[in-house]
Design an enzyme around this catalytic site. Structure first.
Site, PDB file in Angstrom:
ATOM      1  N   HIS A   1       0.830  -1.203   0.000  1.00  0.00           N
ATOM      2  CA  HIS A   1       0.000   0.000   0.000  1.00  0.00           C
ATOM      3  C   HIS A   1       0.864   1.253   0.000  1.00  0.00           C
ATOM      4  O   HIS A   1       0.584   2.226  -0.701  1.00  0.00           O
ATOM      5  CB  HIS A   1      -0.908   0.019   1.238  1.00  0.00           C
ATOM      6  CG  HIS A   1      -2.045  -0.949   1.163  1.00  0.00           C
ATOM      7  ND1 HIS A   1      -2.603  -1.531   2.275  1.00  0.00           N
ATOM      8  CD2 HIS A   1      -2.733  -1.434   0.104  1.00  0.00           C
ATOM      9  CE1 HIS A   1      -3.585  -2.337   1.895  1.00  0.00           C
ATOM     10  NE2 HIS A   1      -3.683  -2.285   0.601  1.00  0.00           N
TER      11      HIS A   1
ATOM     12  N   ARG B   1     -11.265   0.122 -11.697  1.00  0.00           N
ATOM     13  CA  ARG B   1     -11.569  -0.828 -10.628  1.00  0.00           C
ATOM     14  C   ARG B   1     -12.987  -0.551 -10.121  1.00  0.00           C
ATOM     15  O   ARG B   1     -13.268   0.552  -9.656  1.00  0.00           O
ATOM     16  CB  ARG B   1     -10.577  -0.679  -9.473  1.00  0.00           C
ATOM     17  CG  ARG B   1      -9.116  -0.787  -9.861  1.00  0.00           C
ATOM     18  CD  ARG B   1      -8.243  -0.601  -8.619  1.00  0.00           C
ATOM     19  NE  ARG B   1      -6.829  -0.590  -8.920  1.00  0.00           N
ATOM     20  CZ  ARG B   1      -6.124   0.508  -9.185  1.00  0.00           C
ATOM     21  NH1 ARG B   1      -6.733   1.690  -9.194  1.00  0.00           N
ATOM     22  NH2 ARG B   1      -4.833   0.446  -9.441  1.00  0.00           N
TER      23      ARG B   1
ATOM     24  N   ARG C   1     -12.720  -3.443 -15.208  1.00  0.00           N
ATOM     25  CA  ARG C   1     -12.520  -4.749 -14.586  1.00  0.00           C
ATOM     26  C   ARG C   1     -13.746  -5.088 -13.744  1.00  0.00           C
ATOM     27  O   ARG C   1     -14.158  -4.301 -12.900  1.00  0.00           O
ATOM     28  CB  ARG C   1     -11.270  -4.739 -13.699  1.00  0.00           C
ATOM     29  CG  ARG C   1     -10.950  -6.105 -13.076  1.00  0.00           C
ATOM     30  CD  ARG C   1      -9.687  -6.066 -12.260  1.00  0.00           C
ATOM     31  NE  ARG C   1      -9.828  -5.266 -11.036  1.00  0.00           N
ATOM     32  CZ  ARG C   1      -8.813  -4.928 -10.234  1.00  0.00           C
ATOM     33  NH1 ARG C   1      -7.585  -5.298 -10.541  1.00  0.00           N
ATOM     34  NH2 ARG C   1      -9.019  -4.217  -9.149  1.00  0.00           N
TER      35      ARG C   1
ATOM     36  N   GLU D   1      -2.994 -12.790 -14.777  1.00  0.00           N
ATOM     37  CA  GLU D   1      -2.312 -12.612 -13.493  1.00  0.00           C
ATOM     38  C   GLU D   1      -2.047 -13.939 -12.809  1.00  0.00           C
ATOM     39  O   GLU D   1      -1.540 -13.996 -11.698  1.00  0.00           O
ATOM     40  CB  GLU D   1      -3.123 -11.681 -12.578  1.00  0.00           C
ATOM     41  CG  GLU D   1      -4.582 -12.004 -12.523  1.00  0.00           C
ATOM     42  CD  GLU D   1      -5.424 -10.882 -11.934  1.00  0.00           C
ATOM     43  OE1 GLU D   1      -4.877  -9.947 -11.326  1.00  0.00           O
ATOM     44  OE2 GLU D   1      -6.660 -10.950 -12.095  1.00  0.00           O
TER      45      GLU D   1
ATOM     46  N   ASN E   1       1.341  -7.291 -10.707  1.00  0.00           N
ATOM     47  CA  ASN E   1       1.462  -7.445  -9.252  1.00  0.00           C
ATOM     48  C   ASN E   1       1.141  -8.872  -8.824  1.00  0.00           C
ATOM     49  O   ASN E   1       1.927  -9.537  -8.137  1.00  0.00           O
ATOM     50  CB  ASN E   1       0.520  -6.472  -8.532  1.00  0.00           C
ATOM     51  CG  ASN E   1       0.794  -5.022  -8.874  1.00  0.00           C
ATOM     52  OD1 ASN E   1       1.785  -4.708  -9.510  1.00  0.00           O
ATOM     53  ND2 ASN E   1      -0.095  -4.156  -8.468  1.00  0.00           N
ATOM     54  N   ASP E   2      -0.046  -9.347  -9.204  1.00  0.00           N
ATOM     55  CA  ASP E   2      -0.416 -10.713  -8.840  1.00  0.00           C
ATOM     56  C   ASP E   2       0.363 -11.743  -9.639  1.00  0.00           C
ATOM     57  O   ASP E   2       0.686 -12.822  -9.128  1.00  0.00           O
ATOM     58  CB  ASP E   2      -1.918 -10.927  -9.033  1.00  0.00           C
ATOM     59  CG  ASP E   2      -2.710 -10.583  -7.779  1.00  0.00           C
ATOM     60  OD1 ASP E   2      -2.179 -10.795  -6.670  1.00  0.00           O
ATOM     61  OD2 ASP E   2      -3.849 -10.114  -7.904  1.00  0.00           O
TER      62      ASP E   2
ATOM     63  N   ARG F   1       3.023 -10.454  -1.976  1.00  0.00           N
ATOM     64  CA  ARG F   1       3.431  -9.176  -2.546  1.00  0.00           C
ATOM     65  C   ARG F   1       3.497  -8.057  -1.511  1.00  0.00           C
ATOM     66  O   ARG F   1       3.966  -6.961  -1.820  1.00  0.00           O
ATOM     67  CB  ARG F   1       2.493  -8.791  -3.687  1.00  0.00           C
ATOM     68  CG  ARG F   1       1.099  -8.410  -3.270  1.00  0.00           C
ATOM     69  CD  ARG F   1       0.209  -8.247  -4.496  1.00  0.00           C
ATOM     70  NE  ARG F   1      -0.860  -7.299  -4.259  1.00  0.00           N
ATOM     71  CZ  ARG F   1      -1.769  -6.963  -5.157  1.00  0.00           C
ATOM     72  NH1 ARG F   1      -1.726  -7.525  -6.347  1.00  0.00           N
ATOM     73  NH2 ARG F   1      -2.709  -6.094  -4.883  1.00  0.00           N
TER      74      ARG F   1
ATOM     75  N   CYS G   1      -1.255  -3.536 -16.872  1.00  0.00           N
ATOM     76  CA  CYS G   1      -1.895  -2.579 -15.959  1.00  0.00           C
ATOM     77  C   CYS G   1      -1.394  -2.730 -14.527  1.00  0.00           C
ATOM     78  O   CYS G   1      -1.949  -2.135 -13.616  1.00  0.00           O
ATOM     79  CB  CYS G   1      -3.414  -2.725 -15.991  1.00  0.00           C
ATOM     80  SG  CYS G   1      -4.038  -4.316 -15.400  1.00  0.00           S
TER      81      CYS G   1
END
Length: 538
Positions: free
Chosen positions: A178, A275, A311, A400, A423-424, A434, A471
């Site tokens: 974060h 999102r 998404r 992902e 990221n994933d 992560r 993304c």
């Protein structure tokens, strides 16, 4: 190893984050009103988190709203009442009850462990209120400073003022934590997983390099001059405007990641990741079709004629939506999340697709709609069928999960486009949480294995004649952008603040140079060697 997670360089005096309150060693007698006092402290903490959520950007608001829900958890309140009933004073009852929850989350898998910092922040704020001591959090030395902390709670990161906080350094955290994501969204140079941060003292001057991850204490005059020169050069480079393209004119769409209608930048080519979770969080039941339609219309209307990738609901794991994911799981990161929630609640997906189709008709826009957490071609086909049944013209999925990247040809045969969530994808490729700073090196987007999967997906897109975007956080790295384009990526979606740096980086390289750099990077054996190869040729 220190990790640069938000680009840029800055120098300034250190100011450390305020320490959390410490309970006195002597426990006082319980008061008759302790149960009420504890409940009031938690409610005031929740209200404060919600206030900060309204002032923050959408990424931070989502995190803070979830934290406020945790502060109002009825089970937590019940545990505190029980402890007070046993004669435990209010502050000690809050500390003990939250400590129990903290231990449960820390041992409940990586995604739940991510919430430990949020719980710690709730505890610190509530206990400070009960003890009548200063609230932990951001310092106010009266001048701009480099903020140094062991870690940062989302409530603190969300309200950082870039005109006051010159840079950010934390001992913990990873490249997709974060702290990293929010610092990047604010344009503040940041370094995480810096072991030396614990030794820095208030007033000590440091240089923070958010590109390389280096933090230099007590810099020389020459090093300070270099920082100034870099800042001037960056300002000159990022003054470039217009659509993304390489030096020889090859177009690369530079898109924005957004979390809602209030997050629309004024000058963007389009949206690469909208999102939709904010509509579903902090509710006891799903939003209606009419509610969703109204919000989607707000996003689509000003972007008519531009690309907008939406998404569908990405619930589960670190995005708790009880009515979508009601059953507890031992390992939520590998559980029912993303598209998998529609296996139990198909009406959630159908309502969302209906609302998107209606909003598209209202505005004349054509949203590109993609599903998260897709692992197989069969799942992609199932989603595509339902989406097209509802009138969605452009249907895609996120890549992902390594299985989807390895079989990208089969996945692309079922959909119109794919978008890589790095990221994933990194997390699942390296079996590395992560959010865990100790594993940050594995989650480095320059890791050759991750780049191999991106390259394989891009090649599959080229064979199919279908677009492949990125993304994840990797898309916002100006040093990595030419590599991704050289691998065959068509679009990059990022926090709006990162667009100028990426645009400038692409404008300095021809497409052939991007391909040459990408080939050298793929031949590297380590992330460090990959960076060196790119720097050598760039």
């Amino acid at each position: 190893m220190s990790i640069g997670v938000s680009p840029g360089a800055a120098a300034g005096p250190v100011a450390r984050l305020g320490l959390p309150p410490t309970l006195p060693t002597t426990v006082p007698e319980a008061r008759a009103d302790d149960a009420v006092r504890a409940a009031t402290a938690l409610e005031e903490t929740a209200v404060e988190l919600e206030r900060r959520a309204k002032l923050a950007g959408p990424e931070a608001a989502e995190v803070l709203t979830a934290a406020a829900m945790m502060a109002r958890d009825p089970a937590l309140a019940g545990n505190i009442r029980d402890l007070v009933g046993q004669g435990v004073p209010a502050a000690w009852a809050v500390d003990r009850a939250i400590g129990g929850y903290r231990d449960l989350l820390a041992n409940a898998g990586p995604y739940m462990a991510e919430r430990v910092a949020d719980l710690d922040d709730i505890r610190d704020r509530a206990v400070a209120r009960l003890l009548g001591v200063p609230m932990p959090g951001l310092p106010s030395p009266g001048h701009p400073y480099v903020l140094v902390a062991r870690d940062l709670a989302p409530a603190d990161t969300a309200l950082l003022d870039p005109s006051v906080v010159l840079a950010l350094v934390t001992e913990l955290g990873g490249p997709t934590s974060h702290t990293a994501i929010l610092a990047k969204s604010l344009g503040i140079p940041a370094v995480v997983a810096c072991a030396a941060a614990g030794s820095f003292v208030d007033g000590q001057v440091v240089v923070v390099d958010g590109d390389s991850g280096a933090v230099t204490p007590d810099p020389t005059a020459a090093q300070l001059d270099e920082v100034t020169e870099r800042q001037v050069a960056r300002a000159r480079r990022t003054a470039l405007t217009g659509p993304g393209r390489t030096k020889d004119g090859h177009p690369v769409a530079l898109l924005a990641n957004i979390g809602g209608p209030t997050d629309l930048p004024a000058d963007i080519e389009g949206v690469g990741l909208f999102r939709t979770e904010f509509l579903f969080l902090d509710r006891t039941e799903a939003p209606t079709v009419a509610e969703q339609r109204a919000v989607y219309r707000e996003v689509l209307a000003p972007l008519a004629g531009r690309k907008v990738v939406v998404r569908t609901l990405d619930a589960g794991a670190d995005k708790p939506v009880p009515y979508a994911c009601p059953d507890p799981e031992d390992n939520p990161a590998l559980g029912v999340r993303g598209l998998r929630t529609s296996w139990r609640r198909p009406e959630l997906l159908r309502d969302q697709l209906e609302a998107l189709a209606l909003a598209a008709n209202d505005t004349g826009a054509e949203p590109w709609v993609m599903a998260p957490m897709v692992a197989t071609a069969a799942e992609a086909a199932g989603f595509a069928a339902v989406a097209r049944e509802h009138g969605i013209g452009k249907v895609g999925v996120m890549i992902e999960v390594p299985a989807a990247a390895l079989r990208a040809d089969a996945v692309l045969a079922e959909v119109d486009f794919v978008s890589i969530g790095t990221n994933d994808l990194a997390q699942y490729t390296f079996a590395a949480d992560r959010q865990l700073g100790a594993l940050a090196e594995l989650l480095d987007p320059w890791q050759p294995a991750l780049l191999d999967l991106i390259a394989a997906t891009a090649r599959a897109g080229a064979r199919a004649g279908k677009p492949v975007g990125v993304c994840g956080e990797a898309a916002s790295d100006p040093r990595l952008a030419p590599v991704l384009v050289g691998l065959g990526i068509d679009s990059l979606s990022m926090a709006p603040v990162s667009v100028a740096d990426v645009r400038a980086a692409l404008a300095e390289h021809t497409l052939d140079q991007c391909r040459e750099i990408a080939a050298a990077v793929l031949a590297a054996g380590t992330a460090e060697q990959a960076r060196e190869a790119a720097a050598r040729l760039g």
